[in-house]
Design an enzyme around this catalytic site. Structure first.
Site, mmCIF file in Angstrom:
data_model
loop_
_atom_site.group_PDB
_atom_site.id
_atom_site.type_symbol
_atom_site.label_atom_id
_atom_site.label_comp_id
_atom_site.label_asym_id
_atom_site.label_seq_id
_atom_site.Cartn_x
_atom_site.Cartn_y
_atom_site.Cartn_z
ATOM 1 N N CYS A 1 57.573 6.590 58.347
ATOM 2 C CA CYS A 1 58.098 7.483 57.320
ATOM 3 C C CYS A 1 59.560 7.826 57.609
ATOM 4 O O CYS A 1 59.914 8.212 58.730
ATOM 5 C CB CYS A 1 57.258 8.750 57.265
ATOM 6 S SG CYS A 1 57.848 9.969 56.070
ATOM 7 N N CYS B 1 57.065 10.216 41.229
ATOM 8 C CA CYS B 1 55.797 10.810 40.780
ATOM 9 C C CYS B 1 55.925 11.350 39.349
ATOM 10 O O CYS B 1 56.807 12.174 39.069
ATOM 11 C CB CYS B 1 55.388 11.944 41.711
ATOM 12 S SG CYS B 1 53.865 12.779 41.198
ATOM 13 N N ASP C 1 55.043 26.750 58.017
ATOM 14 C CA ASP C 1 55.315 25.469 58.656
ATOM 15 C C ASP C 1 55.715 25.658 60.114
ATOM 16 O O ASP C 1 56.611 24.977 60.619
ATOM 17 C CB ASP C 1 56.433 24.748 57.885
ATOM 18 C CG ASP C 1 56.538 23.270 58.256
ATOM 19 O OD1 ASP C 1 55.550 22.723 58.748
ATOM 20 O OD2 ASP C 1 57.614 22.692 58.051
ATOM 21 N N CYS D 1 45.721 12.372 39.804
ATOM 22 C CA CYS D 1 46.514 11.179 40.129
ATOM 23 C C CYS D 1 45.945 9.926 39.447
ATOM 24 O O CYS D 1 46.692 8.992 39.152
ATOM 25 C CB CYS D 1 46.547 10.959 41.637
ATOM 26 S SG CYS D 1 47.629 12.116 42.515
ATOM 27 N N CYS E 1 58.960 9.168 47.278
ATOM 28 C CA CYS E 1 57.597 9.292 46.753
ATOM 29 C C CYS E 1 57.475 10.453 45.769
ATOM 30 O O CYS E 1 56.601 10.454 44.895
ATOM 31 C CB CYS E 1 56.587 9.430 47.884
ATOM 32 S SG CYS E 1 56.789 10.892 48.924
ATOM 33 N N CYS F 1 47.163 5.936 39.351
ATOM 34 C CA CYS F 1 48.594 5.843 39.664
ATOM 35 C C CYS F 1 48.795 5.632 41.165
ATOM 36 O O CYS F 1 48.190 6.316 41.991
ATOM 37 C CB CYS F 1 49.322 7.108 39.220
ATOM 38 S SG CYS F 1 51.097 7.094 39.592
#
Length: 351
Positions: free
Chosen positions: A218, A252, A138, A192, A248, A195
């Protein structure tokens, strides 16, 4: 090396990765031509906000060999981080407490993953001799989710994060760019379906369409990446989230399979999984630096930390403790912090 030798080396690398504590290791090629147009369209839409690093480096983000000449493969690794922490739902429901994204409750993951990937590279070099590689965590123009998807570590969820059937999304990703022509792993199927819980739960409606995130809305962007004033219309929607947002992920269905990490480095520090907002807001800058030393939180600095806490206090239930905490810092030397404190006080005084 012969194909058979390369295949054996690939299997050995994955075994070494597991020995080093990674939960999964996969190998991808460097062809990201399919995602290049989507990245360009996303940037053109303005959804990147102040994420200037997403615009830099030209095509190096989607062309690994341009970033590191000689790269022909990417070794992608997954390290689970879910900590044994206070219940996220309970903390979010208590407006007097601070919610911090669970990845940031322990030691800074950049240091943990980078050290481990370097050890993996050293083991490879010890087996075959010197080879070309570079470690990424990252920290450079790397399409880590797409590369991990190509390496078979999971699929991209509608919230844009990588998902794995056995682990959900509570994990970090790291990469080794290498010149070794290792055999690649096949991608996995997406699961997914219809959903859309991650889209529906987002407090600020930042997921504007499946697989499309408007970073400017966000909460992770607003509390971490944004350097200036948080838009007034978004402040009430942030609630008590002071560093990042897990909504989020929490909703899930696949995260029911996420296991608590065994990594000591990811254990909760300083009770930050359920701390009182007013207590955190009382920290001096020296206390802030001391208590979040070695944490990912340190990167936003004391000013943005204070800004975020002021917003959360503005959203907290009105009470003497909250109002007193805000008033004690109403003359804060930071113009940015004072602005958010004034906004918070006005909300409570108008209640």
């Amino acid at each position: 090396m012969r194909p058979a030798d390369l295949a054996m080396l690939a299997a050995t690398i994955k075994a070494w990765g597991r020995e080093l504590g990674f939960q999964a290791v996969g190998i991808a090629d460097t062809d990201l031509s399919a995602v290049e147009p989507r990245l360009e369209a996303w940037l053109a839409s303005g959804f990147a906000g102040e994420l200037d690093y997403m615009r830099k480096h030209g095509a190096k983000r989607t062309r690994p060999a341009s970033l590191v000449p000689g790269t022909v493969r990417v070794i992608a690794a997954r390290l689970d981080y879910r900590p044994d922490a206070a219940d996220s739902g309970a903390t979010l429901a208590d407006g007097g407490r601070a919610f911090i994204a669970r990845y940031a409750l322990g030691r800074d993951y950049h240091k943990v993953l980078r050290a481990r990937l370097r050890r993996l590279a050293e083991r490879i070099a010890g087996e075959i001799g010197e080879f070309g590689y570079r470690v990424f965590v990252d920290s450079a123009p790397v399409m880590e989710v797409e590369l991990a998807r190509k390496a078979g570590l999971g699929w991209r969820g509608k919230h844009t994060l990588l998902l794995a059937r056995e682990a959900g999304s509570f994990f970090f990703l790291g990469e080794l760019y290498t010149d070794l022509p290792l055999p690649v792993d096949p991608p996995v199927e997406e699961h997914c379906g219809r959903c859309a819980k991650c889209i529906e739960v987002c407090p600020t409606r930042a997921i504007v369409a499946p697989y499309v995130l408007d970073a400017r809305r966000c909460i992770s962007y607003l509390t971490i990446e944004l350097k200036g004033s948080i838009p007034v219309e978004l402040r009430p929607l942030i609630g008590n989230r002071v560093f990042g947002c897990d909504d989020c992920q929490l909703v899930c269905p696949w995260n029911r399979y996420a296991q608590v990490s065994v990594e000591r480095d990811f254990r909760v520090r300083n009770g930050l999984d359920s701390a009182q907002l007013s207590e955190l807001f009382s920290w001096s800058e020296d206390e802030f630096r001391e208590r979040v030393s070695g944490s990912a939180i340190l990167r936003i600095g004391y000013e943005r930390w204070s800004r975020n806490l002021a917003v959360a206090l503005g959203n907290a239930p009105t009470g003497d403790r909250v109002v007193a905490a805000l008033r004690r810092r109403s003359a804060d030397p930071s113009v940015l912090v004072r602005e958010h404190i004034l906004w918070a006080l006005e909300r409570h005084l108008a209640a």
